[in-house]
Design an enzyme around this catalytic site. Structure first.
Site, PDB file in Angstrom:
ATOM      1  N   PHE A 133       0.812  -1.221   0.000  1.00  0.00           N
ATOM      2  CA  PHE A 133       0.000   0.000   0.000  1.00  0.00           C
ATOM      3  C   PHE A 133       0.846   1.271   0.000  1.00  0.00           C
ATOM      4  O   PHE A 133       0.331   2.356   0.241  1.00  0.00           O
ATOM      5  CB  PHE A 133      -0.946  -0.007   1.200  1.00  0.00           C
ATOM      6  CG  PHE A 133      -1.959  -1.131   1.138  1.00  0.00           C
ATOM      7  CD1 PHE A 133      -3.146  -0.959   0.442  1.00  0.00           C
ATOM      8  CD2 PHE A 133      -1.703  -2.347   1.725  1.00  0.00           C
ATOM      9  CE1 PHE A 133      -4.066  -1.993   0.350  1.00  0.00           C
ATOM     10  CE2 PHE A 133      -2.623  -3.393   1.642  1.00  0.00           C
ATOM     11  CZ  PHE A 133      -3.813  -3.206   0.952  1.00  0.00           C
ATOM     12  N   LYS A 143       2.884   4.618  -0.965  1.00  0.00           N
ATOM     13  CA  LYS A 143       2.610   5.668  -1.938  1.00  0.00           C
ATOM     14  C   LYS A 143       3.937   6.142  -2.522  1.00  0.00           C
ATOM     15  O   LYS A 143       4.870   6.423  -1.751  1.00  0.00           O
ATOM     16  CB  LYS A 143       1.936   6.881  -1.267  1.00  0.00           C
ATOM     17  CG  LYS A 143       0.622   6.569  -0.604  1.00  0.00           C
ATOM     18  CD  LYS A 143       0.012   7.802   0.045  1.00  0.00           C
ATOM     19  CE  LYS A 143       0.676   8.255   1.323  1.00  0.00           C
ATOM     20  NZ  LYS A 143       0.678   7.321   2.440  1.00  0.00           N
ATOM     21  N   GLU A 144       4.034   6.229  -3.836  1.00  0.00           N
ATOM     22  CA  GLU A 144       5.252   6.790  -4.414  1.00  0.00           C
ATOM     23  C   GLU A 144       5.397   8.216  -3.890  1.00  0.00           C
ATOM     24  O   GLU A 144       4.414   8.930  -3.736  1.00  0.00           O
ATOM     25  CB  GLU A 144       5.177   6.784  -5.940  1.00  0.00           C
ATOM     26  CG  GLU A 144       5.516   5.425  -6.501  1.00  0.00           C
ATOM     27  CD  GLU A 144       5.450   5.367  -8.023  1.00  0.00           C
ATOM     28  OE1 GLU A 144       5.688   6.389  -8.682  1.00  0.00           O
ATOM     29  OE2 GLU A 144       5.140   4.283  -8.535  1.00  0.00           O
ATOM     30  N   PHE A 157      -7.635  13.359  -0.077  1.00  0.00           N
ATOM     31  CA  PHE A 157      -7.925  12.795  -1.396  1.00  0.00           C
ATOM     32  C   PHE A 157      -9.168  13.368  -2.051  1.00  0.00           C
ATOM     33  O   PHE A 157      -9.846  12.671  -2.816  1.00  0.00           O
ATOM     34  CB  PHE A 157      -8.032  11.264  -1.292  1.00  0.00           C
ATOM     35  CG  PHE A 157      -6.867  10.599  -1.974  1.00  0.00           C
ATOM     36  CD1 PHE A 157      -5.650  10.532  -1.340  1.00  0.00           C
ATOM     37  CD2 PHE A 157      -6.974  10.097  -3.260  1.00  0.00           C
ATOM     38  CE1 PHE A 157      -4.563   9.978  -1.974  1.00  0.00           C
ATOM     39  CE2 PHE A 157      -5.900   9.544  -3.910  1.00  0.00           C
ATOM     40  CZ  PHE A 157      -4.692   9.475  -3.250  1.00  0.00           C
ATOM     41  N   ILE A 158      -9.498  14.630  -1.739  1.00  0.00           N
ATOM     42  CA  ILE A 158     -10.649  15.233  -2.426  1.00  0.00           C
ATOM     43  C   ILE A 158     -10.217  16.505  -3.169  1.00  0.00           C
ATOM     44  O   ILE A 158     -10.980  17.453  -3.278  1.00  0.00           O
ATOM     45  CB  ILE A 158     -11.839  15.492  -1.474  1.00  0.00           C
ATOM     46  CG1 ILE A 158     -11.431  16.367  -0.272  1.00  0.00           C
ATOM     47  CG2 ILE A 158     -12.454  14.183  -0.985  1.00  0.00           C
ATOM     48  CD1 ILE A 158     -12.629  16.903   0.513  1.00  0.00           C
ATOM     49  N   GLY A 171      -2.890   9.911 -12.382  1.00  0.00           N
ATOM     50  CA  GLY A 171      -2.034   9.125 -13.271  1.00  0.00           C
ATOM     51  C   GLY A 171      -1.298   8.090 -12.455  1.00  0.00           C
ATOM     52  O   GLY A 171      -1.825   7.570 -11.470  1.00  0.00           O
ATOM     53  N   CYS A 182      -0.481   2.916 -10.863  1.00  0.00           N
ATOM     54  CA  CYS A 182      -1.419   2.077 -10.110  1.00  0.00           C
ATOM     55  C   CYS A 182      -2.894   2.365 -10.387  1.00  0.00           C
ATOM     56  O   CYS A 182      -3.601   1.491 -10.879  1.00  0.00           O
ATOM     57  CB  CYS A 182      -1.127   2.200  -8.620  1.00  0.00           C
ATOM     58  SG  CYS A 182       0.476   1.515  -8.201  1.00  0.00           S
ATOM     59  N   LYS A 216      -4.377   1.558 -14.006  1.00  0.00           N
ATOM     60  CA  LYS A 216      -4.375   0.137 -14.367  1.00  0.00           C
ATOM     61  C   LYS A 216      -5.209  -0.699 -13.400  1.00  0.00           C
ATOM     62  O   LYS A 216      -5.848  -1.663 -13.803  1.00  0.00           O
ATOM     63  CB  LYS A 216      -2.944  -0.387 -14.498  1.00  0.00           C
ATOM     64  CG  LYS A 216      -2.302  -0.845 -13.214  1.00  0.00           C
ATOM     65  CD  LYS A 216      -1.041  -1.645 -13.491  1.00  0.00           C
ATOM     66  CE  LYS A 216      -0.215  -1.855 -12.224  1.00  0.00           C
ATOM     67  NZ  LYS A 216      -0.900  -2.472 -11.107  1.00  0.00           N
ATOM     68  N   LYS A 244       2.839  12.879  -9.938  1.00  0.00           N
ATOM     69  CA  LYS A 244       2.539  13.558  -8.678  1.00  0.00           C
ATOM     70  C   LYS A 244       3.858  14.036  -8.079  1.00  0.00           C
ATOM     71  O   LYS A 244       4.927  13.662  -8.576  1.00  0.00           O
ATOM     72  CB  LYS A 244       1.772  12.639  -7.729  1.00  0.00           C
ATOM     73  CG  LYS A 244       2.571  11.459  -7.188  1.00  0.00           C
ATOM     74  CD  LYS A 244       1.758  10.800  -6.082  1.00  0.00           C
ATOM     75  CE  LYS A 244       2.478   9.664  -5.443  1.00  0.00           C
ATOM     76  NZ  LYS A 244       1.744   9.045  -4.365  1.00  0.00           N
TER      77      LYS A 244
HETATM   78  N1  LIG Z   1       4.551   1.759  -7.715  1.00  0.00           N
HETATM   79  C1  LIG Z   1       3.684   1.807  -6.715  1.00  0.00           C
HETATM   80  O1  LIG Z   1       3.423   2.866  -6.149  1.00  0.00           O
HETATM   81  C2  LIG Z   1       3.001   0.564  -6.253  1.00  0.00           C
HETATM   82  C3  LIG Z   1       2.346   0.552  -5.009  1.00  0.00           C
HETATM   83  C4  LIG Z   1       1.724  -0.611  -4.591  1.00  0.00           C
HETATM   84  C5  LIG Z   1       1.735  -1.739  -5.402  1.00  0.00           C
HETATM   85  N2  LIG Z   1       2.353  -1.692  -6.609  1.00  0.00           N
HETATM   86  C6  LIG Z   1       2.368  -2.917  -7.428  1.00  0.00           C
HETATM   87  O2  LIG Z   1       3.638  -3.550  -7.239  1.00  0.00           O
HETATM   88  C7  LIG Z   1       4.060  -4.171  -8.456  1.00  0.00           C
HETATM   89  C8  LIG Z   1       5.410  -3.634  -8.880  1.00  0.00           C
HETATM   90  O3  LIG Z   1       5.277  -2.267  -9.162  1.00  0.00           O
HETATM   91  P1  LIG Z   1       6.549  -1.303  -9.367  1.00  0.00           P
HETATM   92  O4  LIG Z   1       6.020   0.059  -9.552  1.00  0.00           O
HETATM   93  O5  LIG Z   1       7.539  -1.587  -8.297  1.00  0.00           O
HETATM   94  O6  LIG Z   1       7.089  -1.885 -10.756  1.00  0.00           O
HETATM   95  P2  LIG Z   1       8.415  -1.450 -11.557  1.00  0.00           P
HETATM   96  O7  LIG Z   1       8.040  -1.527 -12.989  1.00  0.00           O
HETATM   97  O8  LIG Z   1       8.957  -0.192 -10.992  1.00  0.00           O
HETATM   98  O9  LIG Z   1       9.457  -2.610 -11.219  1.00  0.00           O
HETATM   99  C9  LIG Z   1       9.325  -3.935 -11.631  1.00  0.00           C
HETATM  100  C10 LIG Z   1      10.714  -4.558 -11.676  1.00  0.00           C
HETATM  101  O10 LIG Z   1      10.577  -5.975 -11.874  1.00  0.00           O
HETATM  102  C11 LIG Z   1      11.660  -6.389 -12.701  1.00  0.00           C
HETATM  103  N3  LIG Z   1      11.349  -7.731 -13.264  1.00  0.00           N
HETATM  104  C12 LIG Z   1      10.508  -8.055 -14.276  1.00  0.00           C
HETATM  105  N4  LIG Z   1      10.523  -9.386 -14.477  1.00  0.00           N
HETATM  106  C13 LIG Z   1      11.360  -9.915 -13.565  1.00  0.00           C
HETATM  107  C14 LIG Z   1      11.796 -11.240 -13.256  1.00  0.00           C
HETATM  108  N5  LIG Z   1      11.354 -12.284 -13.937  1.00  0.00           N
HETATM  109  N6  LIG Z   1      12.678 -11.406 -12.255  1.00  0.00           N
HETATM  110  C15 LIG Z   1      13.150 -10.352 -11.551  1.00  0.00           C
HETATM  111  N7  LIG Z   1      12.773  -9.077 -11.799  1.00  0.00           N
HETATM  112  C16 LIG Z   1      11.903  -8.857 -12.791  1.00  0.00           C
HETATM  113  C17 LIG Z   1      11.780  -5.279 -13.708  1.00  0.00           C
HETATM  114  O11 LIG Z   1      13.032  -5.311 -14.356  1.00  0.00           O
HETATM  115  C18 LIG Z   1      11.591  -4.048 -12.803  1.00  0.00           C
HETATM  116  O12 LIG Z   1      12.839  -3.618 -12.285  1.00  0.00           O
HETATM  117  C19 LIG Z   1       2.935  -3.918  -9.465  1.00  0.00           C
HETATM  118  O13 LIG Z   1       2.056  -5.001  -9.446  1.00  0.00           O
HETATM  119  C20 LIG Z   1       2.263  -2.684  -8.918  1.00  0.00           C
HETATM  120  O14 LIG Z   1       0.919  -2.601  -9.293  1.00  0.00           O
HETATM  121  C21 LIG Z   1       3.008  -0.572  -7.038  1.00  0.00           C
END
Ligand SMILES: NC(=O)c1ccc[n+]([C@@H]2O[C@H](COP(=O)([O-])OP(=O)(O)OC[C@H]3O[C@@H](n4cnc5c(N)ncnc54)[C@H](O)[C@@H]3O)[C@@H](O)[C@H]2O)c1
Length: 445
Positions: free
Chosen positions: A155, A157-158, A255-256, A263, A266, A269, A333
C-alpha cells in the site's frame, strides 16, 4: 530472516531496503542487468525520498545484496517476494506474465521448503495460478518441496514509499496456512510494535483488498473532478465546496482535491483491471467504468482550457502553431520521477499535435521525460522553474510540487509574454490572481 525479493522497482527495492534496515538479510533479484549494476555502484535508478541512503547503508553492511542470478536468489531466501510489474494487457486486465515467470523461476531453482509472497498487485485468483505454476515446475523436476503462496499486497505511496513501508497503516496477509502466517508475523514484527497492524484474511479477500483500496481512492478523485466540472458550469467554486464537504468526518479532507486527473502506475491500471475482473465474473461495474471515463476526460482538461482561451478547435493540427507553453511539473505527482500515465504527457502530446512547443521543468522527472520522448524540437527541458518561463505564452501547472506553491509572481509576469496561467492543480488563490494582473484559469472555479 533470509528474504529474496524479485523485482527492484518502486515496490521491490523499497520493501527490500526497509526489511534489510530492520535487520533481515535480503537478496534482490532483477532481470535488468543495468539496474543491478547501478544499484551495486550505489546509483539508485528511481527517485524516492530517503531511499538512496537506506540502500547504500544496508548494501554496505551486506544485509542487502543485488543479483541477476535467479538461482542464487531462490537459494537465498526462506521467503520469496514477487514484486514485479503487472501492467495492463490489451483489454485492461492485469498482465501476469512477469509474475508467472518468477513463479516458474522459483520452481526451477528451489531446493527447500519456502514461502512465496505475492507483493505485486494481482487479480483475485492469481495466488492459485502461482501455486499451479510452481507445482508444475516442481513436477517437471520430479521434486516435491513444500511451499505456500501468500498474498501480501503493498500500500506504499510513491513519493513517501520509504516512510510508508517503515510505518505501514496495515499489513494485509492473505493465507490459510498457520505456519506461513507465523513466518510473515515474524518478518513484519519490527513494523508491528506500536499497535497491531497485521490483518490476516483469506487469500482472495487479500487480493481484492488492494484493488478495493486503489479503486476507492480513484473514485474520490474522479468524484471531485465531476463536482469541479459541475461547479464550473453553475458558477460555484470547487475549492470552497471542498472545504465544505471535507469538514464532514464521514468524508474527510484527504484525497478530495480536484485537478487535471490521476495518473501513475497504479490507479489507472488497477481500476481497469478490476472492471475486467468483474466482467470476467459476469458483473458490470458501472461505478468503476465511470471513474475511468471521468479521469480520461479530466486529463484533457488543461488542453481544453488552452484551446478555449485562444478560441481554437481541439485536435486541429497547427491550431496552436507558434505558441510556446511553460510547463511546471512532469511527474504524475510530487516527490517522484514516475511519469507513467502522467497528465503532463496527455497535455504535451496534445500541444505538440496542435503545433505548439513546450518548455518544461520538473524537480525530479526530467531525465525520465528525456528517456520517454528523446530529443525533439518542440520540447525543451529547462534547469529551473524560472527559466522555463522565458518567452513562453503561458504557464501551465501539471504537478503540485511544493516548490511551485508560492512562486514570485512578478518574475512569472516579467518572463512570460503575457500574464496567463493555466493551473491543473489549483495551487493559487484565484481571488488574488486578478489583482496581481493575471488571467488565471484553474479547475472548477
Ligand atoms: N509503484 C507503486 O506505487 C506501487 C504501489 C503498490 C503496489 N504496486 C504494485 O507492485 C508491483 C510492482 O510495481 P513497481 O512500480 O515496483 O514496478 P516497476 O516496474 O517499478 O518494477 C518492476 C521490476 O521488476 C523487474 N522484473 C521483471 N521481471 C522480472 C523477473 N522475472 N525477475 C526479476 N525481476 C523482474 C523489472 O526489471 C523491474 O525492475 C505492481 O504489481 C504494482 O501494481 C506498485
Amino acid at each position: 530472516m533470509k528474504v529474496t525479493v524479485f523485482g527492484t522497482g518502486y515496490v521491490g527495492l523499497v520493501q527490500a531496503a526497509v526489511l534489510a534496515d530492520a535487520g533481515h538479510n535480503v537478496c534482490c533479484v532483477d532481470i535488468d542487468p543495468t539496474k543491478i549494476e547501478k544499484l551495486r555502484d550505489g546509483i539508485i535508478p528511481i527517485y524516492e525520498p530517503g531511499l538512496a541512503e537506506l540502500v547504500k547503508h544496508n548494501y554496505h553492511d551486506s544485509r542487502l545484496t543485488f543479483t541477476t542470478d535467479a538461482k542464487k536468489g531462490v537459494e537465498h531466501g526462506d521467503i520469496q517476494f514477487i514484486a514485479v510489474g503487472t501492467p495492463p494487457d490489451e483489454d485492461g486486465a492485469a498482465d501476469l506474465q512477469y509474475v508467472l515467470t518468477v513463479a516458474k523461476t522459483i520452481a526451477e531453482h528451489m531446493n527447500a521448503k519456502t514461502v512465496v509472497v505475492n507483493k505485486s498487485t494481482v487479480p483475485v485468483g492469481t495466488a492459485d495460478k502461482v501455486q499451479l505454476a510452481i507445482t508444475n515446475g516442481l513436477q517437471q523436476r520430479n521434486k516435491n518441496f513444500e511451499f505456500t503462496v501468500v498474498s501480501n499486497p503493498e500500500f506504499l505511496k510513491e513519493g513517501s514509499a520509504v516512510a510508508d513501508c517503515k510505518r505501514p497503516d496495515r499489513i494485509i496477509i492473505g493465507t490459510n496456512s498457520k505456519q506461513a502466517e507465523e513466518q510473515m508475523r515474524e518478518l513484519y514484527a519490527p513494523f508491528n510494535r506500536n499497535h497491531e497492524k497485521i490483518i490476516v484474511m483469506d487469500i482472495k479477500s487479500a487480493e481484492l483488498t488492494k484493488y478495493a483500496a486503489n479503486c476507492m481512492l480513484a473514485t474520490k478523485i474522479s468524484f471531485m473532478n465531476e463536482m469541479a466540472n459541475i461547479a464550473e458550469r453553475v458558477g460555484a467554486d470547487i475549492e470552497q465546496v471542498r472545504h465544505g464537504i471535507g469538514s464532514d468526518p464521514r468524508i474527510g479532507y484527504q484525497f478530495i482535491y480536484p485537478g487535471c486527473g490521476y495518473g501513475g502506475s497504479c490507479f489507472p491500471k488497477d481500476v481497469q483491471a478490476l472492471v475486467q475482473t468483474a466482467e470476467n465474473n459476469g458483473y458490470s461495474s458501472e461505478i468503476l467504468k465511470a471513474v475511468e471515463a471521468v479521469n480520461y476526460r479530466q486529463k484533457n482538461k488543461l488542453y481544453e482550457y488552452i484551446c478555449q482561451h485562444y478560441g481554437v478547435e481541439q485536435n486541429l493540427p497547427g491550431s496552436l502553431a507558434g505558441k510556446t507553453f511553460a510547463l511546471w511539473g512532469l511527474a504524475f505527482k510530487p516527490n517522484t520521477d514516475d511519469m507513467r500515465e502522467a497528465p503532463s504527457r496527455v497535455l504535451m502530446e496534445a500541444l505538440w499535435a496542435a503545433g505548439a512547443k513546450v518548455q518544461a521543468y520538473d524537480p525530479e522527472a526530467m531525465e525520465e521525460t528525456q528517456r520517454i520522448y528523446g530529443s525533439r524540437d518542440d520540447l525543451v527541458l529547462m534547469g529551473t522553474k524560472e527559466t522555463a518561463l522565458k518567452g513562453a505564452d503561458a504557464l501551465v501547472v501539471c504537478t503540485e510540487w511544493q516548490s511551485f506553491k508560492a512562486p514570485d509572481f512578478e518574475v512569472i509576469k516579467s518572463e512570460l509574454k503575457s500574464a496567463l496561467i493555466f493551473d491543473g492543480r489549483n495551487l493559487f488563490d484565484a481571488a488574488r490572481m486578478k489583482p496581481k494582473g493575471f488571467v488565471y484559469r484553474s479547475v472548477g472555479r
